[in-house]
Design a protein around this motif. Sequence first.
Motif, PDB file in Angstrom:
ATOM      1  N   MET A 158       0.912  -1.364  -0.074  1.00  0.00           N
ATOM      2  CA  MET A 158      -0.022   0.003   0.107  1.00  0.00           C
ATOM      3  C   MET A 158       0.759   1.252   0.017  1.00  0.00           C
ATOM      4  SD  MET A 158      -3.208   0.161  -0.345  1.00  0.00           S
ATOM      5  CE  MET A 158      -4.064  -0.989   0.593  1.00  0.00           C
ATOM      6  N   SER A 159       2.195   0.891  -0.114  1.00  0.00           N
ATOM      7  CA  SER A 159       2.953   2.135  -0.026  1.00  0.00           C
ATOM      8  C   SER A 159       3.078   2.971  -1.570  1.00  0.00           C
ATOM      9  CB  SER A 159       4.359   2.026   0.375  1.00  0.00           C
ATOM     10  OG  SER A 159       4.904   0.897  -0.538  1.00  0.00           O
ATOM     11  N   GLU A 160       2.634   2.233  -2.577  1.00  0.00           N
ATOM     12  CA  GLU A 160       2.692   2.830  -3.934  1.00  0.00           C
ATOM     13  C   GLU A 160       1.391   4.254  -3.841  1.00  0.00           C
ATOM     14  OE1 GLU A 160       3.998   1.788  -7.248  1.00  0.00           O
ATOM     15  OE2 GLU A 160       5.683   1.499  -5.493  1.00  0.00           O
ATOM     16  N   VAL A 161       1.969   5.070  -4.333  1.00  0.00           N
ATOM     17  CA  VAL A 161       1.058   6.303  -4.566  1.00  0.00           C
ATOM     18  C   VAL A 161       0.386   6.539  -5.947  1.00  0.00           C
ATOM     19  CG1 VAL A 161       0.868   8.672  -4.207  1.00  0.00           C
ATOM     20  CG2 VAL A 161       2.658   7.455  -3.116  1.00  0.00           C
ATOM     21  N   LEU A 162      -1.057   6.255  -5.665  1.00  0.00           N
ATOM     22  CA  LEU A 162      -1.953   6.252  -6.827  1.00  0.00           C
ATOM     23  C   LEU A 162      -2.192   7.935  -7.359  1.00  0.00           C
ATOM     24  CD1 LEU A 162      -3.979   4.262  -8.647  1.00  0.00           C
ATOM     25  CD2 LEU A 162      -5.509   5.214  -6.966  1.00  0.00           C
ATOM     26  N   ARG A 163      -1.955   7.724  -8.714  1.00  0.00           N
ATOM     27  CA  ARG A 163      -2.431   9.333  -9.205  1.00  0.00           C
ATOM     28  C   ARG A 163      -3.602   9.298  -9.636  1.00  0.00           C
ATOM     29  NH1 ARG A 163       1.584  12.862 -10.084  1.00  0.00           N
ATOM     30  NH2 ARG A 163       3.699  12.104  -9.412  1.00  0.00           N
ATOM     31  N   LEU A 164      -4.534  10.120  -9.195  1.00  0.00           N
ATOM     32  CA  LEU A 164      -5.976   9.841  -9.446  1.00  0.00           C
ATOM     33  C   LEU A 164      -6.511  11.251 -10.097  1.00  0.00           C
ATOM     34  CD1 LEU A 164      -8.517   8.131  -8.776  1.00  0.00           C
ATOM     35  CD2 LEU A 164      -8.700   9.317  -6.449  1.00  0.00           C
ATOM     36  N   GLU A 165      -7.374  11.190 -11.014  1.00  0.00           N
ATOM     37  CA  GLU A 165      -8.092  12.312 -11.464  1.00  0.00           C
ATOM     38  C   GLU A 165      -9.229  12.779 -11.065  1.00  0.00           C
ATOM     39  OE1 GLU A 165      -7.311  14.623 -14.018  1.00  0.00           O
ATOM     40  OE2 GLU A 165      -5.431  13.933 -14.105  1.00  0.00           O
ATOM     41  N   ALA A 166      -9.474  13.964 -10.746  1.00  0.00           N
ATOM     42  CA  ALA A 166     -10.937  14.099 -10.331  1.00  0.00           C
ATOM     43  C   ALA A 166     -11.624  15.135 -11.197  1.00  0.00           C
ATOM     44  CB  ALA A 166     -10.770  15.086  -8.916  1.00  0.00           C
ATOM     45  N   PRO A 167     -13.058  14.849 -11.581  1.00  0.00           N
ATOM     46  CA  PRO A 167     -13.857  14.044 -10.774  1.00  0.00           C
ATOM     47  C   PRO A 167     -13.411  12.659 -11.255  1.00  0.00           C
ATOM     48  CG  PRO A 167     -15.182  15.141 -12.387  1.00  0.00           C
ATOM     49  CD  PRO A 167     -13.689  15.770 -12.293  1.00  0.00           C
TER      50      PRO A 167
ATOM     51  N   GLY B 269      -6.421   3.058   3.454  1.00  0.00           N
ATOM     52  CA  GLY B 269      -4.946   3.202   3.429  1.00  0.00           C
ATOM     53  C   GLY B 269      -4.244   3.610   2.173  1.00  0.00           C
ATOM     54  N   GLN B 270      -4.798   3.622   0.896  1.00  0.00           N
ATOM     55  CA  GLN B 270      -4.144   3.752  -0.243  1.00  0.00           C
ATOM     56  C   GLN B 270      -3.689   5.206  -0.227  1.00  0.00           C
ATOM     57  OE1 GLN B 270      -3.602   1.937  -3.510  1.00  0.00           O
ATOM     58  NE2 GLN B 270      -2.340   3.777  -3.723  1.00  0.00           N
ATOM     59  N   ARG B 271      -2.736   5.506  -0.625  1.00  0.00           N
ATOM     60  CA  ARG B 271      -2.134   7.188  -0.671  1.00  0.00           C
ATOM     61  C   ARG B 271      -2.430   7.374  -2.358  1.00  0.00           C
ATOM     62  NH1 ARG B 271       3.645   8.389   0.562  1.00  0.00           N
ATOM     63  NH2 ARG B 271       2.805  10.374   0.060  1.00  0.00           N
ATOM     64  N   VAL B 272      -2.912   8.626  -2.168  1.00  0.00           N
ATOM     65  CA  VAL B 272      -3.300   9.167  -3.628  1.00  0.00           C
ATOM     66  C   VAL B 272      -2.719  10.721  -3.772  1.00  0.00           C
ATOM     67  CG1 VAL B 272      -5.539   7.696  -3.990  1.00  0.00           C
ATOM     68  CG2 VAL B 272      -5.639   9.874  -2.933  1.00  0.00           C
ATOM     69  N   LEU B 273      -2.411  10.873  -5.278  1.00  0.00           N
ATOM     70  CA  LEU B 273      -2.127  12.332  -5.388  1.00  0.00           C
ATOM     71  C   LEU B 273      -3.258  12.680  -6.402  1.00  0.00           C
ATOM     72  CD1 LEU B 273       1.947  12.284  -5.960  1.00  0.00           C
ATOM     73  CD2 LEU B 273       0.436  13.474  -4.021  1.00  0.00           C
ATOM     74  N   LEU B 274      -4.119  13.574  -6.018  1.00  0.00           N
ATOM     75  CA  LEU B 274      -5.290  13.979  -6.678  1.00  0.00           C
ATOM     76  C   LEU B 274      -4.758  15.169  -7.590  1.00  0.00           C
ATOM     77  CD1 LEU B 274      -8.400  13.067  -6.621  1.00  0.00           C
ATOM     78  CD2 LEU B 274      -8.874  15.021  -4.958  1.00  0.00           C
ATOM     79  N   SER B 275      -5.395  14.990  -8.783  1.00  0.00           N
ATOM     80  CA  SER B 275      -5.326  16.169  -9.713  1.00  0.00           C
ATOM     81  C   SER B 275      -6.512  16.428 -10.625  1.00  0.00           C
ATOM     82  CB  SER B 275      -4.248  15.848 -10.654  1.00  0.00           C
ATOM     83  OG  SER B 275      -2.980  15.747 -10.052  1.00  0.00           O
ATOM     84  N   GLY B 276      -6.982  17.750 -10.798  1.00  0.00           N
ATOM     85  CA  GLY B 276      -8.288  17.839 -11.247  1.00  0.00           C
ATOM     86  C   GLY B 276      -9.142  18.980 -10.596  1.00  0.00           C
ATOM     87  N   VAL B 277     -10.406  18.771 -10.919  1.00  0.00           N
ATOM     88  CA  VAL B 277     -11.349  19.886 -10.264  1.00  0.00           C
ATOM     89  C   VAL B 277     -11.937  19.275  -8.930  1.00  0.00           C
ATOM     90  CG1 VAL B 277     -13.464  21.034 -10.648  1.00  0.00           C
ATOM     91  CG2 VAL B 277     -11.515  20.920 -12.491  1.00  0.00           C
ATOM     92  N   ILE B 278     -12.150  20.023  -8.004  1.00  0.00           N
ATOM     93  CA  ILE B 278     -12.797  19.582  -6.734  1.00  0.00           C
ATOM     94  C   ILE B 278     -13.619  20.777  -6.146  1.00  0.00           C
ATOM     95  CG2 ILE B 278     -11.354  17.688  -6.000  1.00  0.00           C
ATOM     96  CD1 ILE B 278      -9.910  19.611  -3.927  1.00  0.00           C
ATOM     97  N   TYR B 279     -14.702  20.711  -5.441  1.00  0.00           N
ATOM     98  CA  TYR B 279     -15.358  21.994  -4.970  1.00  0.00           C
ATOM     99  C   TYR B 279     -14.970  21.958  -3.485  1.00  0.00           C
ATOM    100  CZ  TYR B 279     -17.082  22.149  -9.540  1.00  0.00           C
ATOM    101  OH  TYR B 279     -17.316  22.316 -10.807  1.00  0.00           O
ATOM    102  N   GLY B 280     -14.735  23.246  -3.068  1.00  0.00           N
ATOM    103  CA  GLY B 280     -14.659  23.610  -1.667  1.00  0.00           C
ATOM    104  C   GLY B 280     -16.065  24.000  -0.847  1.00  0.00           C
TER     105      GLY B 280
END
Lengths: 185, 286
Positions: free
Chosen positions: A1-10, A22-33
Amino acid sequence: MSEVLRLEAPFSEAAARSLEVGQRVLLSGVIYGARDQAHRRFIDALERGEELPLDLRGQVIYYVGPTPVPPGRACGSAGPTTGGRMDRYTPQLIAYGVRGLIGKGKRSPEVVAALKEHGAVYLAATGGAGALLGRRIREMRLVAYPDLGPEAVYRIVVEDFPATVAIDSRGQNLYELGPARYRKA
Amino acid sequence: MRELNVELVTAQVARLCQEANFDLPPDVEAALQEVGKREESPTGRRILGELCENARLARSDRIPLCQDTGLVLVFVEIGQEVRVTGGSLSEAVNRGVAKGYTEGYLRKSVVADPLRRVNTGDNTPAVIYYDIVPGDAFRLTVMPKGFGSENCTALGMLKPADGLEGVKRFIIEAVDRAGPNPCPPVVVGVGIGGTADKALLLAKRALLRPLGSRHADPFIAGLEGELEEQVNALGYGPGGLGGRMTALAVHIETFPTHIAGLPVAVSLNCHALRHKTWVWEGEKSE
């Protein structure tokens, strides 16, 4: 689970369902605050049968009330706020179609059940790392409820925003599993 | 007698509000680095690394450590030989808060009324505590308090029969109930004794003691160490995602109390324990 997953949002329901606790992700794209008062208004609108000021179906909500943006920057300090305060609104928003949540801290059993039922996930970002996380925000634009000030709704473009899958769509919960591993009697 | 003009107070409060939000105190940063060496959880170590990096970025970029730049607590100690001139001291403090938060691009997190919830727009008013002390110095501490941790505050009006064991249990349960929400590793401020309100204020003030310090009374100091171990056995760890380092420290302050009571208050602070102090010992005047 130490591999970092690149994830597109949405991301899709299938993508949400493939994420594991437990999966670590690096999120890129559009999200809403959006946070407390914006949530309340979303729910008020849904209960009156009205449209939301923006279509949040399939989208990711980030619990954030950023600081004002200093000149020459894309963003100020913008870390996560406590997700539990949104618990009373979240199951309805998940049922409406929200796909992902980013916050910090534990969630209610009702939220966990809604994530399971509708195939959505809760991601944890590091609380109190607002300067660091703000640097991963490329663009921030106010899109609803300007009268709410820091509680207004923002469209946020993120790049390599670090987070951890805290509750997955099978209901596995890192806020229980993690501490249980290190708890002494 | 020394004369202190409130305009100087306004300027200093504005400065302290910004410094507190940008510049993590050295003892707190050192404590984060230190627990990073002792943390067993890989996730915990990564989070502690992020927090140290966050502190560096906040300081170099002058960006707030946390987007919750807090409701401002101000602790003022006024030497009884100081004369404050030029207007209302409380108004001067609040003008400083407004200036600091506006010019520093800090978040305005205060609503004018707890039920109707309209933002005041400049993060005022501050919660101000005044103490009159001997001497002719003026000391002012700004402490922006975030509400992720403030919402985890606990007050127990225990019975004297509950004793030491009851107090320990109450403190541990308060930290356990808070879990990940106050952004661990936390600093646990404890106030024991006085009245309900006094215990809560003692707990807040306990947060301001330098990290690494112990209570002067060896009995209380021992209790601090014991509670630190117990809190760090809860397993929450950095970010509450599991680990050994749930608390950076437990600080306890006490006060005499009533024969019928045993108040105990727990105030938690996130790892971003922000505070800055200004001490004025200005020119002597007749």
